[in-house]
Design an enzyme around this catalytic site. Sequence first.
Site, mmCIF file in Angstrom:
data_model
loop_
_atom_site.group_PDB
_atom_site.id
_atom_site.type_symbol
_atom_site.label_atom_id
_atom_site.label_comp_id
_atom_site.label_asym_id
_atom_site.label_seq_id
_atom_site.Cartn_x
_atom_site.Cartn_y
_atom_site.Cartn_z
ATOM 1 N N GLY A 40 0.827 -1.219 0.000
ATOM 2 C CA GLY A 40 0.000 0.000 0.000
ATOM 3 C C GLY A 40 0.854 1.258 0.000
ATOM 4 O O GLY A 40 2.008 1.249 0.424
ATOM 5 N N ARG A 100 -3.270 7.859 3.960
ATOM 6 C CA ARG A 100 -3.526 8.685 5.138
ATOM 7 C C ARG A 100 -2.257 9.306 5.715
ATOM 8 O O ARG A 100 -2.307 10.201 6.534
ATOM 9 C CB ARG A 100 -4.250 7.844 6.209
ATOM 10 C CG ARG A 100 -5.680 7.489 5.820
ATOM 11 C CD ARG A 100 -6.254 6.358 6.655
ATOM 12 N NE ARG A 100 -5.775 5.050 6.195
ATOM 13 C CZ ARG A 100 -6.116 3.881 6.733
ATOM 14 N NH1 ARG A 100 -6.943 3.860 7.777
ATOM 15 N NH2 ARG A 100 -5.648 2.750 6.258
ATOM 16 N N GLY A 143 -6.188 -4.241 -2.535
ATOM 17 C CA GLY A 143 -6.703 -4.623 -1.223
ATOM 18 C C GLY A 143 -5.854 -5.717 -0.589
ATOM 19 O O GLY A 143 -5.082 -6.396 -1.272
ATOM 20 N N ASP A 198 2.510 -2.427 8.563
ATOM 21 C CA ASP A 198 2.370 -1.145 9.253
ATOM 22 C C ASP A 198 2.022 -1.318 10.737
ATOM 23 O O ASP A 198 1.544 -0.393 11.380
ATOM 24 C CB ASP A 198 1.346 -0.241 8.530
ATOM 25 C CG ASP A 198 -0.055 -0.832 8.495
ATOM 26 O OD1 ASP A 198 -0.223 -1.998 8.907
ATOM 27 O OD2 ASP A 198 -0.977 -0.111 8.054
ATOM 28 N N GLY A 215 -10.764 -2.478 11.778
ATOM 29 C CA GLY A 215 -11.879 -3.376 11.492
ATOM 30 C C GLY A 215 -12.429 -3.905 12.821
ATOM 31 O O GLY A 215 -11.656 -4.222 13.723
ATOM 32 N N LYS A 274 37.591 16.789 7.559
ATOM 33 C CA LYS A 274 36.988 15.949 6.523
ATOM 34 C C LYS A 274 38.039 15.037 5.918
ATOM 35 O O LYS A 274 39.122 15.498 5.604
ATOM 36 C CB LYS A 274 36.384 16.835 5.426
ATOM 37 C CG LYS A 274 35.626 16.059 4.380
ATOM 38 C CD LYS A 274 35.709 16.668 3.000
ATOM 39 C CE LYS A 274 37.045 16.371 2.335
ATOM 40 N NZ LYS A 274 37.100 16.761 0.918
ATOM 41 N N ASN A 332 51.185 19.026 16.393
ATOM 42 C CA ASN A 332 50.388 20.102 16.965
ATOM 43 C C ASN A 332 49.976 21.045 15.847
ATOM 44 O O ASN A 332 50.814 21.610 15.154
ATOM 45 C CB ASN A 332 51.211 20.852 18.012
ATOM 46 C CG ASN A 332 50.348 21.886 18.711
ATOM 47 O OD1 ASN A 332 49.393 21.553 19.387
ATOM 48 N ND2 ASN A 332 50.680 23.141 18.498
ATOM 49 N N ASN A 389 42.632 22.717 0.403
ATOM 50 C CA ASN A 389 42.643 21.437 -0.321
ATOM 51 C C ASN A 389 41.996 21.528 -1.694
ATOM 52 O O ASN A 389 42.095 20.621 -2.485
ATOM 53 C CB ASN A 389 41.946 20.354 0.512
ATOM 54 C CG ASN A 389 40.530 20.733 0.887
ATOM 55 O OD1 ASN A 389 40.204 21.925 1.001
ATOM 56 N ND2 ASN A 389 39.685 19.752 1.086
HETATM 57 C C1 UD1 Z 1 -6.364 -3.389 7.969
HETATM 58 C C2 UD1 Z 1 -7.527 -4.346 8.164
HETATM 59 C C3 UD1 Z 1 -8.312 -3.923 9.419
HETATM 60 C C4 UD1 Z 1 -7.394 -3.933 10.615
HETATM 61 C C5 UD1 Z 1 -6.135 -3.084 10.369
HETATM 62 C C6 UD1 Z 1 -5.141 -3.330 11.477
HETATM 63 C C7 UD1 Z 1 -8.217 -5.037 5.914
HETATM 64 C C8 UD1 Z 1 -9.237 -4.886 4.851
HETATM 65 N N1 UD1 Z 1 -8.393 -4.276 6.999
HETATM 66 O O1 UD1 Z 1 -6.929 -2.103 7.750
HETATM 67 O O2 UD1 Z 1 -9.372 -4.811 9.632
HETATM 68 O O3 UD1 Z 1 -8.070 -3.459 11.741
HETATM 69 O O4 UD1 Z 1 -5.520 -3.434 9.115
HETATM 70 O O5 UD1 Z 1 -4.033 -2.470 11.405
HETATM 71 O O6 UD1 Z 1 -7.323 -5.844 5.781
HETATM 72 N N2 UD1 Z 1 -1.585 -3.622 1.659
HETATM 73 C C9 UD1 Z 1 -1.120 -4.341 0.567
HETATM 74 N N3 UD1 Z 1 -1.849 -4.339 -0.576
HETATM 75 C C10 UD1 Z 1 -3.036 -3.692 -0.698
HETATM 76 C C11 UD1 Z 1 -3.504 -2.959 0.430
HETATM 77 C C12 UD1 Z 1 -2.762 -2.962 1.587
HETATM 78 O O7 UD1 Z 1 -0.052 -4.954 0.637
HETATM 79 O O8 UD1 Z 1 -3.614 -3.756 -1.767
HETATM 80 C C13 UD1 Z 1 -0.781 -3.610 2.901
HETATM 81 C C14 UD1 Z 1 -0.418 -2.212 3.346
HETATM 82 O O9 UD1 Z 1 0.834 -1.835 2.793
HETATM 83 C C15 UD1 Z 1 -0.360 -2.358 4.864
HETATM 84 C C16 UD1 Z 1 -1.343 -3.473 5.151
HETATM 85 O O10 UD1 Z 1 -1.555 -4.149 3.933
HETATM 86 O O11 UD1 Z 1 0.916 -2.727 5.312
HETATM 87 C C17 UD1 Z 1 -2.665 -2.949 5.717
HETATM 88 O O12 UD1 Z 1 -3.242 -2.059 4.806
HETATM 89 P P1 UD1 Z 1 -4.046 -0.778 5.282
HETATM 90 O O13 UD1 Z 1 -4.553 -0.093 4.078
HETATM 91 O O14 UD1 Z 1 -3.239 0.016 6.219
HETATM 92 O O15 UD1 Z 1 -5.254 -1.452 6.052
HETATM 93 P P2 UD1 Z 1 -6.132 -0.823 7.229
HETATM 94 O O16 UD1 Z 1 -7.124 0.081 6.652
HETATM 95 O O17 UD1 Z 1 -5.270 -0.326 8.313
HETATM 96 CA CA CA Z 2 -3.142 -0.056 8.538
#
Ligand code: UD1
Ligand code: CA
Length: 471
Positions: free
Chosen positions: A11, A15, A78, A103, A140, A352, A378, A387
């Site tokens: 992702g 935000r 997603g 994350d 979630g 340096k 010294n 330089n």
């Molecule tokens: C997600 C969960 C949520 C949970 C929260 C906890 C889902 C749908 N929701 O929400 O239930 O409470 O984490 O922190 O899973 N990522 C990908 N590919 C994508 C989208 C995201 O690899 O297509 C990765 C992001 O880089 C990130 C992680 O998945 O590291 C979570 O994505 P993020 O968009 O932050 O999910 P949340 O909305 O926090």
């Molecule tokens: Ca997240």
Amino acid sequence: MTIATVILAAGLGKRMKSKRAKVLHAIAGRPMILYSVETARRLPSDKILVVVAHQAEAVKQVLERQPTQIIHQGRPLGTGHAVLQTQSALANFPGPVLILNADVPLITVETIQSMLKTHQDRGDELTLLTATFSNPKGYGRVIRNPDGDLISIVEEADATPAQRALREVNTGFYVANAPFLFSALKELTSDNSQQEYYLTDIVQIAVRQGLKSGAVQAPDSEEVTGINTQADLARIERAVRRRIAERHLSEGVTLLDPPSAWIDADVTIGRDTLIYPNVHLEGASRIGEDCVIHSHTRINNCRLGTAVTVMDSCVLTESVLEEGATVGPFAHLRAGTVLHKGAKIGNFVEVKKTEMGEGSKANHLTYLGDAAIGKEVNIGAGTITCNYDGVNKHQTIIEDHVFVGSDTQLIAPVRVGRGAVIGAGSTITRDVPPDSLAVGRARQEIKKGWARRRKKAKGKDKEEIVKSRKE
Ligand code: UD1
Ligand code: CA
């Protein structure tokens, strides 16, 4: 039991409102993604797969020396779509698959181990890690039936007001058996408010198929706090810094003010080293035992031996300071500086790409660049190695036991031989042979009585002016 670990890192992190992919933001000087990778490495992970998309090249570079396999997500559609991309890499994988959100960096190995154990002991197809948050905003929500069995996870954007009031949240950590996982992922739709393929929907799929799933509660909320915004990042940064300070304290380092000691994750510090308030130790700096580091100093990727003293307000980058060296106050050591045993760099000195031999000193107001300085030299106040000729950089070589008088300019390339003395105020343009005296400045002239004569002459002028006014 061996597992396969999948780390979701594709992702952008909208935000965060940053141009940089979220997982590349640093926490205590280390890219966020490396926290999850380290957790995976400390577990019995047979394979570690990292799903990337946004700024994939930069993420790959950070992972270069990690035992990870990169999986490209193409477009991040997603979290469920992300996990689906690992299917061919995990074809025929017999064990359970652990899924981590990159994350959520503070998760402990112990918590994941208890999750894996529950998964195995209960023989479930799917195990979630949940937590109860006083403020569940952004997470979630976990939906259970009146008996407490899992029903589904509902994302905040899709939740009804009653569901939003629930405080049990999904933390983003899952253990699932591979056959169930990939068959469930194929059933996902993006029929939700964010039009994404939600990984979380596998919970309701398991329930619908009558498969057993369960949840483990995280022991504290801090370790499962996700980073979605800059404010979250700042909060986690503080927590990580606190953990780092506690670790150094427990290993015999004295931190006079732990909250203001800004120590990066990969820094090592020897015991009985004393650190004053507001010190920054960055990158992979290695600090020896019995060092003293005073306030407002920043040390980045340096190596300090035993009993090195750094006075207040210094900046040290990519330098090596051997045992007993002393620096500052107000000194700047740039990349490539080497201070051998007991060498001293004092007030307002910039260095340096320069080596200072054992016991050599440059105590005041000096610039040393591209120089090789021997032992017991010294360097007088106000010395400058010239330089740079506007096109190229050149070296200055100063051999052992040389005495450089104050306010000397050394026009490089130039060599000052062993034991030589340079008179103060000299501009040295040619090599100085060993044991000789070099003086390169205008000879002093004395005009006896000149000052007295001038004063008298001035006096006369004044009298004349006063007289003329009266007239
Ligand atoms: C997600 C969960 C949520 C949970 C929260 C906890 C889902 C749908 N929701 O929400 O239930 O409470 O984490 O922190 O899973 N990522 C990908 N590919 C994508 C989208 C995201 O690899 O297509 C990765 C992001 O880089 C990130 C992680 O998945 O590291 C979570 O994505 P993020 O968009 O932050 O999910 P949340 O909305 O926090
Ligand atoms: Ca997240």
